[in-house]
Design an enzyme around this catalytic site. Structure first.
Site, PDB file in Angstrom:
ATOM      1  N   ILE A   1       0.823  -1.218   0.000  1.00 10.92           N
ATOM      2  CA  ILE A   1       0.000   0.000   0.000  1.00 10.92           C
ATOM      3  C   ILE A   1       0.854   1.264   0.000  1.00 10.92           C
ATOM      4  O   ILE A   1       0.317   2.374   0.008  1.00 10.92           O
ATOM      5  CB  ILE A   1      -0.954   0.021   1.214  1.00 10.92           C
ATOM      6  CG1 ILE A   1      -0.165  -0.113   2.524  1.00 10.92           C
ATOM      7  CG2 ILE A   1      -2.017  -1.059   1.093  1.00 10.92           C
ATOM      8  CD1 ILE A   1      -1.040  -0.014   3.770  1.00 10.92           C
ATOM      9  N   GLY A   2       2.167   1.117  -0.007  1.00 12.39           N
ATOM     10  CA  GLY A   2       3.032   2.293  -0.037  1.00 12.39           C
ATOM     11  C   GLY A   2       4.499   1.890  -0.068  1.00 12.39           C
ATOM     12  O   GLY A   2       4.853   0.772   0.315  1.00 12.39           O
ATOM     13  N   VAL A   3       5.344   2.805  -0.533  1.00  9.28           N
ATOM     14  CA  VAL A   3       6.790   2.596  -0.569  1.00  9.28           C
ATOM     15  C   VAL A   3       7.463   3.870  -0.112  1.00  9.28           C
ATOM     16  O   VAL A   3       7.105   4.969  -0.551  1.00  9.28           O
ATOM     17  CB  VAL A   3       7.285   2.230  -1.988  1.00  9.28           C
ATOM     18  CG1 VAL A   3       8.786   2.011  -1.984  1.00  9.28           C
ATOM     19  CG2 VAL A   3       6.569   0.994  -2.509  1.00  9.28           C
ATOM     20  N   GLY A   4       8.439   3.754   0.798  1.00  9.48           N
ATOM     21  CA  GLY A   4       9.177   4.919   1.288  1.00  9.48           C
ATOM     22  C   GLY A   4      10.653   4.630   1.356  1.00  9.48           C
ATOM     23  O   GLY A   4      11.132   3.591   0.900  1.00  9.48           O
ATOM     24  N   GLY A   5      11.414   5.581   1.948  1.00  8.37           N
ATOM     25  CA  GLY A   5      12.844   5.412   2.067  1.00  8.37           C
ATOM     26  C   GLY A   5      13.231   4.227   2.930  1.00  8.37           C
ATOM     27  O   GLY A   5      14.263   3.592   2.715  1.00  8.37           O
ATOM     28  N   PHE A   6      12.386   3.892   3.908  1.00  9.23           N
ATOM     29  CA  PHE A   6      12.669   2.761   4.789  1.00  9.23           C
ATOM     30  C   PHE A   6      12.385   1.443   4.088  1.00  9.23           C
ATOM     31  O   PHE A   6      13.102   0.462   4.270  1.00  9.23           O
ATOM     32  CB  PHE A   6      11.826   2.891   6.061  1.00  9.23           C
ATOM     33  CG  PHE A   6      12.119   1.844   7.103  1.00  9.23           C
ATOM     34  CD1 PHE A   6      13.191   1.994   7.967  1.00  9.23           C
ATOM     35  CD2 PHE A   6      11.318   0.717   7.224  1.00  9.23           C
ATOM     36  CE1 PHE A   6      13.460   1.039   8.939  1.00  9.23           C
ATOM     37  CE2 PHE A   6      11.577  -0.243   8.181  1.00  9.23           C
ATOM     38  CZ  PHE A   6      12.650  -0.085   9.045  1.00  9.23           C
TER      39      PHE A   6
ATOM     40  N   LYS B   1       5.353  -2.210   7.962  1.00 11.01           N
ATOM     41  CA  LYS B   1       6.429  -1.506   7.258  1.00 11.01           C
ATOM     42  C   LYS B   1       7.707  -2.332   7.375  1.00 11.01           C
ATOM     43  O   LYS B   1       8.228  -2.545   8.459  1.00 11.01           O
ATOM     44  CB  LYS B   1       6.624  -0.106   7.831  1.00 11.01           C
ATOM     45  CG  LYS B   1       7.661   0.713   7.066  1.00 11.01           C
ATOM     46  CD  LYS B   1       7.517   2.208   7.285  1.00 11.01           C
ATOM     47  CE  LYS B   1       7.854   2.619   8.692  1.00 11.01           C
ATOM     48  NZ  LYS B   1       7.901   4.103   8.825  1.00 11.01           N
TER      49      LYS B   1
ATOM     50  N   ASP C   1      10.161  15.560  10.057  1.00 12.01           N
ATOM     51  CA  ASP C   1       9.834  15.134   8.695  1.00 12.01           C
ATOM     52  C   ASP C   1       8.339  15.285   8.437  1.00 12.01           C
ATOM     53  O   ASP C   1       7.664  14.354   8.013  1.00 12.01           O
ATOM     54  CB  ASP C   1      10.278  13.690   8.470  1.00 12.01           C
ATOM     55  CG  ASP C   1      10.375  13.332   6.980  1.00 12.01           C
ATOM     56  OD1 ASP C   1      10.421  14.267   6.149  1.00 12.01           O
ATOM     57  OD2 ASP C   1      10.419  12.138   6.644  1.00 12.01           O
TER      58      ASP C   1
END
Length: 892
Positions: free
Chosen positions: A550-555, A572, A668
């Site tokens: 459902i999402g992609v981030g830097g982590f 996550k 952030d």
């Protein structure tokens, strides 16, 4: 020959002569132009984006060219692109591409003038690259016969310095060669070298204006016993470059296009005697000093001791720097006294490493003029038993000057090469005490449990015993659930070998053991959240099925999952090919395990089995705020919904700033970190970069800049000093993002519109702010509400933190904007209050306390969510109850 014919002949000869002269003149001018043009082209710096196939422009507007044509023939290499773009990168160029060498490789750069110095900058971004483990990268760099780096690990350097990227800057001594050879040498068969960007620039006579020999501090400081150092023959590495008493000066604002960065000095000032930072009270001009020595901004600010003469006589103004041992260092002091008008008014002594460098320094006496820049160089040796360089200024008492004070405008520290050995390479940096504490691990859980048991047996009874036993049970359960039978004796997530003798073998060993070890999580945090096994996580996410992303981030990626049969969660998971995120993982657990608030996302638990870093949160059914603004979502948020979401996020940030034990700065704030649950309640998320602690009570904490570009507080970026007003600035960008329904950064727009913050402020100054709001909102909101919202957002973006409102003030104004939207009929009776930031004058003390209790929800937990939701709905249905005293001050 007739007279007439002879005259015509002479006339023809004259014309012919002048034609030849004109042609020769034109040819000469063309030759001069070509030579000048060629010389100018050769004088231009080489700015190379390593691994890039074409030219590209960075955030400062500089063009970076491909590097391939400067590689020696038959050089073997791999071109790679970083898997993750760290939010602290100033630009994709040159950091997202790299040229990787698994064997020795050489660049050859043409030099126009081999008699002058060459500045070489190497840019490194030790991120994860496909098929390469960055922790195995150890290499040497040799340029012009000088060893610049040896057994160098960019990965260790970045982690130890808490930086995502960094730059190595060198000034190479003149050579007799027409080319500069820069060689990269991997340290072993399993290692590799890499570089992201290279700059090669001819520099003016920065180090040649003084005599070739610079005096050392203290007699016999040179290894040969000499008291002078041949500066002209020494290559140098820039260690520190400080704008003392002033703000950060970016490369684009440096003088003569040298693109140097000048940093704030406050983080290096030793002890509580920090003096005072001042600005010049008159304009500064270079006069006799070349402009390339330093930008005028350096000479326009300074640090002094202040006005207390008796106190100043007993103290020093001191700076301390961490440097490589067993090297000579040149220290360049920049001075410009804009106050004194005659000699002997301000006189002081200079000490380096507790040795006198110079007595009776009188800046006015050096120049016999006010506001005149001057600089002075000193050289000192740091022994092999020390890694610190101390600089101290002290008022001179013997000359009985008019003021007992000192002065410093700028300071540069350069490491000098050993001329005989041609070496500038130092060891890889060591971990800080805090990072070393995490690396070595705290007392084992078993010993903790034993210690607690002893305390209970020997000194506790009744209720205290019950509390202690509960604590022990919690710790032991955590220990049992996290232990892997094959992992006895392992310690922490952080790499083990961080000292200067680290090798690729030890690093590889530590990284492999990491998969069996555990993160150093406090017992308190372990008791406040659940530990999940990897089996449970895989079951919840259907073995990390891509359809659940459902999402992609830097982590890493975020998956939707189900635990305990019916509970929806967000999982996550860190990027398995990246070693980034260790600190963020631990910070998130430590932070969120202690915080419970309606407008903060709830951490359910975590998993660290088999080298994984996984965090489990409450599932937010409506996703992020950003995807409902301009991601093509079919749901168009009304003005009331947007206000309520902003109010919820503001409440969460206000709690972080004022409601916890210590001030917490999110660091952030952006629309992707504002999540919405099924009832559209906004919750702040992603605390991996957050800062907290008692040091925050001093007003700021000095830290490396991190965050997301487009939202970064410019004052924080310049001074590296983080305050809660940095969150306020970021939240101001969020407010304009909500209002305009466009990203914080949009490179596809014209240059002046790329940054939403800059564009919104420009429109505000021009009185055209209403023209850039979301067309979906046109005609659907109260003008008074819009005006109050825009004023609030604009104040949040003030350049200086002291000019910005607090999150409490922002919250008041947003609540008032909502009331103006829902009750437009009241606006006429309150036109005098709409320009106020703080409405406390309209409210009695009991109302203030009641509202703060509602805002902070200090003890909110999951069991109170339904009650809070009902209360929130009741307040929304009947807003007059809360705001009657704001909207109608006579109503009391």
């Amino acid at each position: 020959m007739p007279k007439f014919s002879r005259s015509c002949f002479h006339a023809a000869m004259v014309v012919k002569y002048y034609n030849h002269a004109i042609i020769n003149l034109l040819l000469s001018l063309a030759t001069i132009f070509l030579i000048s043009h060629t010389s100018h082209a050769q004088d231009r710096p080489l700015i190379l984006n390593c691994g890039s196939p074409s030219s590209a422009k960075d955030a400062d507007g500089r063009f970076w060219d491909p590097d391939d044509k400067f590689l020696a023939a038959d050089t073997k290499f791999v071109i790679a692109r970083a898997d993750v773009q760290d939010p602290s990168l100033p630009s994709e160029v040159p950091y997202m591409t790299a040229r990787i060498f698994q064997s020795e490789a050489k660049y050859q750069f043409p030099l126009k003038d081999s008699t002058s110095r060459t500045m070489l900058r190497l840019h490194f971004y030790p991120s994860s690259y496909p098929n390469f483990n960055i922790s195995n990268s150890y290499f040497a760099v040799v340029a012009g016969g000088v060893t610049l780096l040896s057994n160098f690990s960019a990965y260790i350097s970045a982690e130890a310095l808490s930086q995502a990227y960094f730059i190595k800057e060198f000034f190479l001594a003149p050579s007799q060669s027409a080319t500069l050879d820069v060689t990269f040498k991997p340290s072993g068969p399993q290692s590799f070298a890499f570089v992201n960007g290279i700059e090669v620039m001819p520099v003016p006579a920065i180090f040649n204006s003084d005599p070739a020999l610079a005096g050392t501090v203290g007699a016999g400081m040179d290894a040969t016993g000499a008291t002078t150092v041949p500066i002209s023959d020494s290559s140098m590495e820039t260690m520190f470059r400080l704008n003392v008493g002033g703000r950060y000066i970016s490369p684009v604002n440096d003088s003569d296009g040298l693109m140097r960065s000048w940093y704030d000095d406050s983080v290096y000032v030793y002890s509580a005697a920090v003096g005072v930072a001042m600005g010049a009270n008159r304009s500064i001009t270079y006069k006799t000093m070349p402009s390339y020595m330093a930008p005028l901004d350096v000479y326009s600010s300074y640090r002094s001791m202040g006005a207390y003469k008796d106190v100043n006589k007993k103290t020093n103004l001191t700076w301390v720097f961490q440097v490589d041992p067993n090297f000579m260092y040149m220290l360049r002091f920049h001075w410009c006294d804009s106050e004194m008008t005659r000699p002997n008014q301000r006189v002081f002594d200079v000490f380096i490493n507790n040795r006198s460098a110079q007595y009776d320094v009188d800046v006015f006496g050096m120049t016999m003029a006010t506001a005149t820049p001057v600089k002075k160089d000193y050289v000192a040796r740091v022994s092999d038993s020390s890694s610190e360089l101390w600089v101290a200024l002290r008022p001179t008492e013997s000359v009985r000057s008019e003021f007992a004070d000192v002065l410093l405008n700028g300071l540069e520290v350069f490491k000098l090469s050993d001329v005989a050995k041609a070496n500038l390479a130092g060891p890889n940096p060591s971990l800080s005490d805090m990072m070393r504490k995490y690396r070595d691990g705290k007392t084992s859980f078993a010993s903790d449990a034993s210690a607690v048991s002893t305390v209970i047996i020997t000194g506790a009874a009744g209720g205290a015993c019950a509390v202690g036993l509960a604590f022990v049970v919690c710790v032991l359960v955590y220990q049992r659930k996290r232990r892997d039978p094959k992992a006895e004796g392992t310690t922490t997530w952080l790499p083990i070998s961080w000292n200067s003798t680290s090798t690729s073998t030890t690093i590889k060993s530590s990284m492999s053991s990491r998969s069996q070890g555990g993160t150093t999580i406090s017992s308190d945090a372990a008791c406040n959240c659940r530990y999940f096994s990897l089996t449970e996580i895989k079951s919840a996410t259907k073995n990390f099925d891509e359809s659940n992303v459902i999402g992609v981030g830097g982590f890493g990626k975020v998956y939707k999952g189900v635990v305990d049969g019916h509970t929806m969660v967000a999982v996550k998971r860190s990027n398995p090919s990246s070693d980034q995120g260790i600190n963020e993982f631990q910070t998130e657990i430590e932070m969120l395990s202690r915080l419970r608030h309606r407008h903060l996302v709830s951490l359910i638990g975590f998993c660290e089995d088999n080298g994984e870093m996984i965090l489990v949160y409450d599932y937010m059914g409506q996703g992020t705020l950003r995807e409902h603004l301009y991601k093509g979502n079919k749901i168009v948020l009304s003005w009331k919904q947007r206000l309520e979401i902003c109010i919820g996020a503001a409440r969460g940030l206000h709690y972080l700033h004022t409601g916890a034990k210590y001030t917490i700065i999110h660091r952030d704030v952006k629309t992707t970190n504002i999540l919405l649950d099924d009832k559209w309640v906004a919750k702040m998320s992603d605390f991996g970069l957050s800062k907290t602690g008692p040091d925050m009570n001093k007003g700021h904490v000095s830290t490396v800049v991190k965050g997301s570009f487009g939202y970064l507080d410019p004052e924080y970026f310049r001074r590296q000093q983080l305050t809660e007003k940095s969150d306020v600035y970021s939240f101001g960008v969020v407010l304009f993002e909500v209002l305009c329904a466009r990203p914080a950064l949009n490179p596809s727009l014209p240059k002046e519109q790329v940054s939403l913050a800059d564009w919104a402020l420009r429109c505000a100054r021009n009185g055209t702010l209403e023209e850039i709001i979301d067309p979906q909102l046109q005609g659907k909101m109260s003008q008074e509400s819009l005006k109050k919202f825009m004023e609030t957002a604009e104040k949040c973006l003030a350049d200086h933190g002291t000019d910005r409102p607090s999150m409490g003030d922002v919250l008041w104004n947003l609540e008032f904007a909502l009331q103006l939207h829902e009750n437009p009929d009241h606006k006429k009776s309150h036109s005098t209050t709409t320009d106020s930031v703080d409405f406390q004058g309209q409210i009695d003390q009991n109302s203030i306390m009641a509202m703060h209790r509602s805002i902070l929800n200090l003890e909110d937990d999951d069991d109170d969510d339904d009650e809070e939701a009902r209360k929130h709905k009741k307040e929304s249905d009947n807003p007059d109850e809360i705001f009657s005293q704001i909207v109608n001050p006579t109503g009391r």
